[in-house]
Every structure is written in C-alpha cells, then in structure tokens.
Motif scaffolding. Structure first.
Motif, PDB file in Angstrom:
ATOM      1  N   ALA A   3       0.832  -1.206   0.000  1.00 44.38           N
ATOM      2  CA  ALA A   3       0.000   0.000   0.000  1.00 44.38           C
ATOM      3  C   ALA A   3       0.868   1.258   0.000  1.00 44.38           C
ATOM      4  O   ALA A   3       0.559   2.242  -0.689  1.00 44.38           O
ATOM      5  CB  ALA A   3      -0.922  -0.011   1.210  1.00 44.38           C
ATOM      6  N   GLU A   4       1.959   1.223   0.738  1.00 50.07           N
ATOM      7  CA  GLU A   4       2.848   2.386   0.790  1.00 50.07           C
ATOM      8  C   GLU A   4       3.529   2.623  -0.558  1.00 50.07           C
ATOM      9  O   GLU A   4       3.623   3.766  -1.027  1.00 50.07           O
ATOM     10  CB  GLU A   4       3.902   2.169   1.883  1.00 50.07           C
ATOM     11  CG  GLU A   4       4.799   3.368   2.113  1.00 50.07           C
ATOM     12  CD  GLU A   4       5.792   3.145   3.236  1.00 50.07           C
ATOM     13  OE1 GLU A   4       6.636   4.018   3.461  1.00 50.07           O
ATOM     14  OE2 GLU A   4       5.720   2.079   3.887  1.00 50.07           O
ATOM     15  N   GLN A   5       3.980   1.561  -1.185  1.00 53.53           N
ATOM     16  CA  GLN A   5       4.617   1.689  -2.500  1.00 53.53           C
ATOM     17  C   GLN A   5       3.631   2.186  -3.549  1.00 53.53           C
ATOM     18  O   GLN A   5       3.988   2.988  -4.430  1.00 53.53           O
ATOM     19  CB  GLN A   5       5.217   0.347  -2.921  1.00 53.53           C
ATOM     20  CG  GLN A   5       6.434  -0.076  -2.108  1.00 53.53           C
ATOM     21  CD  GLN A   5       6.966  -1.424  -2.516  1.00 53.53           C
ATOM     22  OE1 GLN A   5       6.304  -2.177  -3.248  1.00 53.53           O
ATOM     23  NE2 GLN A   5       8.158  -1.763  -2.037  1.00 53.53           N
ATOM     24  N   LYS A   6       2.395   1.706  -3.462  1.00 55.01           N
ATOM     25  CA  LYS A   6       1.373   2.156  -4.402  1.00 55.01           C
ATOM     26  C   LYS A   6       1.102   3.653  -4.232  1.00 55.01           C
ATOM     27  O   LYS A   6       0.943   4.393  -5.218  1.00 55.01           O
ATOM     28  CB  LYS A   6       0.086   1.362  -4.183  1.00 55.01           C
ATOM     29  CG  LYS A   6      -1.032   1.717  -5.153  1.00 55.01           C
ATOM     30  CD  LYS A   6      -2.268   0.876  -4.897  1.00 55.01           C
ATOM     31  CE  LYS A   6      -3.391   1.241  -5.873  1.00 55.01           C
ATOM     32  NZ  LYS A   6      -4.618   0.445  -5.608  1.00 55.01           N
ATOM     33  N   LEU A   7       1.077   4.116  -2.981  1.00 51.81           N
ATOM     34  CA  LEU A   7       0.851   5.530  -2.714  1.00 51.81           C
ATOM     35  C   LEU A   7       1.990   6.387  -3.271  1.00 51.81           C
ATOM     36  O   LEU A   7       1.759   7.449  -3.867  1.00 51.81           O
ATOM     37  CB  LEU A   7       0.711   5.751  -1.208  1.00 51.81           C
ATOM     38  CG  LEU A   7       0.395   7.175  -0.746  1.00 51.81           C
ATOM     39  CD1 LEU A   7      -0.931   7.650  -1.323  1.00 51.81           C
ATOM     40  CD2 LEU A   7       0.358   7.233   0.773  1.00 51.81           C
ATOM     41  N   ARG A  53       4.028  10.120  -7.509  1.00 47.76           N
ATOM     42  CA  ARG A  53       5.014  10.419  -8.557  1.00 47.76           C
ATOM     43  C   ARG A  53       4.347  10.620  -9.911  1.00 47.76           C
ATOM     44  O   ARG A  53       4.735  11.507 -10.677  1.00 47.76           O
ATOM     45  CB  ARG A  53       6.047   9.290  -8.628  1.00 47.76           C
ATOM     46  CG  ARG A  53       7.010   9.256  -7.450  1.00 47.76           C
ATOM     47  CD  ARG A  53       7.943   8.067  -7.539  1.00 47.76           C
ATOM     48  NE  ARG A  53       8.902   8.066  -6.430  1.00 47.76           N
ATOM     49  CZ  ARG A  53       9.761   7.078  -6.195  1.00 47.76           C
ATOM     50  NH1 ARG A  53       9.775   5.998  -6.981  1.00 47.76           N
ATOM     51  NH2 ARG A  53      10.601   7.160  -5.177  1.00 47.76           N
ATOM     52  N   GLN A  54       3.350   9.786 -10.184  1.00 46.01           N
ATOM     53  CA  GLN A  54       2.643   9.931 -11.461  1.00 46.01           C
ATOM     54  C   GLN A  54       1.932  11.282 -11.532  1.00 46.01           C
ATOM     55  O   GLN A  54       1.958  11.959 -12.568  1.00 46.01           O
ATOM     56  CB  GLN A  54       1.637   8.786 -11.622  1.00 46.01           C
ATOM     57  CG  GLN A  54       2.280   7.434 -11.885  1.00 46.01           C
ATOM     58  CD  GLN A  54       1.255   6.324 -11.989  1.00 46.01           C
ATOM     59  OE1 GLN A  54       0.064   6.534 -11.759  1.00 46.01           O
ATOM     60  NE2 GLN A  54       1.714   5.118 -12.328  1.00 46.01           N
ATOM     61  N   ALA A  55       1.292  11.682 -10.431  1.00 44.01           N
ATOM     62  CA  ALA A  55       0.600  12.971 -10.412  1.00 44.01           C
ATOM     63  C   ALA A  55       1.598  14.118 -10.564  1.00 44.01           C
ATOM     64  O   ALA A  55       1.339  15.092 -11.287  1.00 44.01           O
ATOM     65  CB  ALA A  55      -0.186  13.119  -9.115  1.00 44.01           C
ATOM     66  N   ASN A  67       0.401  17.632 -11.477  1.00 46.77           N
ATOM     67  CA  ASN A  67      -0.776  17.640 -10.620  1.00 46.77           C
ATOM     68  C   ASN A  67      -0.405  17.229  -9.196  1.00 46.77           C
ATOM     69  O   ASN A  67       0.768  16.933  -8.905  1.00 46.77           O
ATOM     70  CB  ASN A  67      -1.844  16.686 -11.171  1.00 46.77           C
ATOM     71  CG  ASN A  67      -2.341  17.110 -12.536  1.00 46.77           C
ATOM     72  OD1 ASN A  67      -2.492  18.302 -12.793  1.00 46.77           O
ATOM     73  ND2 ASN A  67      -2.597  16.145 -13.411  1.00 46.77           N
ATOM     74  N   PHE A  68      -1.414  17.190  -8.349  1.00 43.84           N
ATOM     75  CA  PHE A  68      -1.246  16.701  -6.983  1.00 43.84           C
ATOM     76  C   PHE A  68      -2.185  15.520  -6.773  1.00 43.84           C
ATOM     77  O   PHE A  68      -3.336  15.543  -7.208  1.00 43.84           O
ATOM     78  CB  PHE A  68      -1.560  17.797  -5.958  1.00 43.84           C
ATOM     79  CG  PHE A  68      -0.572  18.928  -5.978  1.00 43.84           C
ATOM     80  CD1 PHE A  68       0.615  18.836  -5.281  1.00 43.84           C
ATOM     81  CD2 PHE A  68      -0.828  20.081  -6.710  1.00 43.84           C
ATOM     82  CE1 PHE A  68       1.525  19.878  -5.297  1.00 43.84           C
ATOM     83  CE2 PHE A  68       0.063  21.121  -6.727  1.00 43.84           C
ATOM     84  CZ  PHE A  68       1.260  21.024  -6.017  1.00 43.84           C
ATOM     85  N   TYR A  69      -1.682  14.509  -6.070  1.00 43.47           N
ATOM     86  CA  TYR A  69      -2.505  13.338  -5.799  1.00 43.47           C
ATOM     87  C   TYR A  69      -3.323  13.571  -4.529  1.00 43.47           C
ATOM     88  O   TYR A  69      -2.788  13.893  -3.469  1.00 43.47           O
ATOM     89  CB  TYR A  69      -1.637  12.091  -5.633  1.00 43.47           C
ATOM     90  CG  TYR A  69      -2.421  10.861  -5.253  1.00 43.47           C
ATOM     91  CD1 TYR A  69      -3.305  10.272  -6.152  1.00 43.47           C
ATOM     92  CD2 TYR A  69      -2.299  10.303  -3.978  1.00 43.47           C
ATOM     93  CE1 TYR A  69      -4.045   9.158  -5.800  1.00 43.47           C
ATOM     94  CE2 TYR A  69      -3.024   9.188  -3.627  1.00 43.47           C
ATOM     95  CZ  TYR A  69      -3.898   8.616  -4.548  1.00 43.47           C
ATOM     96  OH  TYR A  69      -4.633   7.509  -4.194  1.00 43.47           O
ATOM     97  N   LEU A  70      -4.634  13.436  -4.651  1.00 48.35           N
ATOM     98  CA  LEU A  70      -5.538  13.595  -3.514  1.00 48.35           C
ATOM     99  C   LEU A  70      -5.691  12.243  -2.819  1.00 48.35           C
ATOM    100  O   LEU A  70      -6.305  11.321  -3.364  1.00 48.35           O
ATOM    101  CB  LEU A  70      -6.898  14.113  -3.970  1.00 48.35           C
ATOM    102  CG  LEU A  70      -7.947  14.325  -2.867  1.00 48.35           C
ATOM    103  CD1 LEU A  70      -7.463  15.378  -1.866  1.00 48.35           C
ATOM    104  CD2 LEU A  70      -9.281  14.721  -3.465  1.00 48.35           C
TER     105      LEU A  70
END
Length: 254
Positions: free
Chosen positions: A70-74, A79-81, A86-89
């Motif tokens: 879950a931490e790696q996915k976050l 990074r993608q955002a 952009n910013f990841y919400l």
C-alpha cells in the motif's frame, strides 16, 4: 576371663497381608487420574500456544507485505501525479485517535457526558474511533478538552503492545499471550496481536469489537510538558486537531 554369648532366634511367621483401606485406594486412584488429566491439559495448552505462535507469524508477514504494498502504491501515485504537474488527492482517513488533555475541573454537564460516551473519563486517556460525521460533531463539541489526529502504523502498534489492556469480565487485564486474545474475541479473524493492530489501523470489519474490547489506553504526561492547554494547536497551544502530527505528540506519552 570368660565370655557370655547370646543367641537370638528370629522366627518369621508368614502372615496374610492386610488390605489397604478402601478410602485410601480410592484417594490414590483419584490423585493418579487427576495428575494424568493435568499433564494432558498442560500438553494440549502448550500445543495450542505453539500453533497460535506459528499462525501469528504467518499473519504478521502477510500484514507487513500488505502495508508495504500500500505504501509503494501511494508513492507511485504521487510520482505519477507530480510528473503530470498535478497533486494526488489521498483518501480521507478512516480512523482517528483521541487523547484527553484536561481534567475534570469546571466541566459542563453536557461536555462531561460526551467525554463519558467517548470513554475519556480520565486525563491522558486515549481511544480509537472510526471517523464519520457524528464522531466529528462530537469531537468539535469537546475540542477544548482533547487533542486528536490520524494515527500511523507505528503509533497503533506501540499502543497495543506497550499499553494494551483487554476488558475481561469488567476488569483491566494486561495482554500476555495470543491465547488470551483468541479466548476474548472468539473470532477466527482475531487470534493474535497483529490482528488487533490490523483491525484498528485499517478500520477493518471487526474494528468496533476490537476497539470496545480494549480498555481505554492510559498514557503518561508528555515528556517535556505541554505548551498551553487552553489554546488551539494552530495557535501554538495543545487542544484540537493535530492531523498526522499527533503521532509525535503521542510518542512522548507512550
């Protein structure tokens, strides 16, 4: 000089053995049966503890893998955002940790009742709650008496392992082993300490049972003291919402 000799003759007569009293025979048989039953119970208990220990190890590895994933996915989503400007919400927090920082002096009856409903009867008592609209409303009503925020995995684990006491038959009982947890909750999904941590941190299906099964956590006064109890946290005080900064505050109290 003469010597006097004595000759002692021992006559052995074979007499029939006297049977032991019936009460003594029954008592010996009962003690033997009791000893064997005790040994079997101890052996079965040790075997059950060994199996629970293995099961707890496997579940701990599974949870650790899930937390890391879950931490790696976050991190990846952030990074993608960022790469797209952009910013990841992030998802709204599901669990809130509440600590009472003021005593009982000059507490209004309504405020006192809400604190009792939140199980915050003493200063520095701490509880976990699922965050929803009704809970948020209650927190705002008693905000001058509490500080709260969103717990990290490290904070949840430290509280459960160091300050965790179960509510058993109305008594405050220290967590000693996994069998105690299994007997308390009687649920196949909750058999070890890591299950308790997982249910609280992830707001699992059994969060309410686990949260109510704990005695409110009793913490010590924070090392280094507090700033100002009667001022809000954003004004340099102590009470109110600390967001994730509550973990630093609780680290001084655990």
């Amino acid at each position: 000089m003469g010597f006097l000799y004595f000759i002692v003759l021992t006559i052995v007569i074979d007499m029939p053995a006297v049977p032991a009293p019936e009460s003594a025979v029954k008592r010996a048989a009962f003690k033997k049966q009791q000893t064997e039953a005790f040994k079997k119970a101890v052996q079965a208990q040790n075997q059950e503890k060994s199996e629970l220990k293995k099961q707890a190890y496997v579940r701990g590895l599974k949870y650790a893998k899930a937390y890391k994933g879950a931490e790696q996915k976050l991190v990846t989503l952030r990074r993608q955002a960022k790469s797209h400007g952009n910013f990841y919400l992030e998802a709204a927090p599901k669990v809130v940790i509440i600590t009472r920082i003021r005593g009982i002096a000059q507490v209004a009856p309504k405020t006192k009742k809400i604190l009792q409903l939140l199980r915050l009867r003493q200063i520095f008592n701490t509880v976990f709650l699922k965050l929803n609209k009704s809970v948020h409303t209650l927190l705002r009503m008693v905000e001058p008496y509490i500080t709260y925020g969103y717990p990290s995995l490290s904070t949840v684990r430290k509280l459960v392992y160091k300050r965790g006491y179960l509510k058993i038959n109305g008594q405050r009982v220290k967590i000693q082993d996994n069998k105690q947890i299994k007997d308390k909750f009687n649920n196949k999904d909750i058999v070890c300490t890591e299950d308790l941590v997982n249910q609280i941190y992830t707001a699992g299906a059994h969060f309410r049972a686990v949260s109510n099964g704990f005695w409110p956590f009793k913490l010590t006064p924070p090392k280094g003291g507090m700033n100002q109890k009667r001022r809000h946290f954003i004004e340099g005080g102590d009470y109110g919402n600390r967001d994730t900064l509550v973990n630093k505050f609780l680290a001084r109290m655990i």
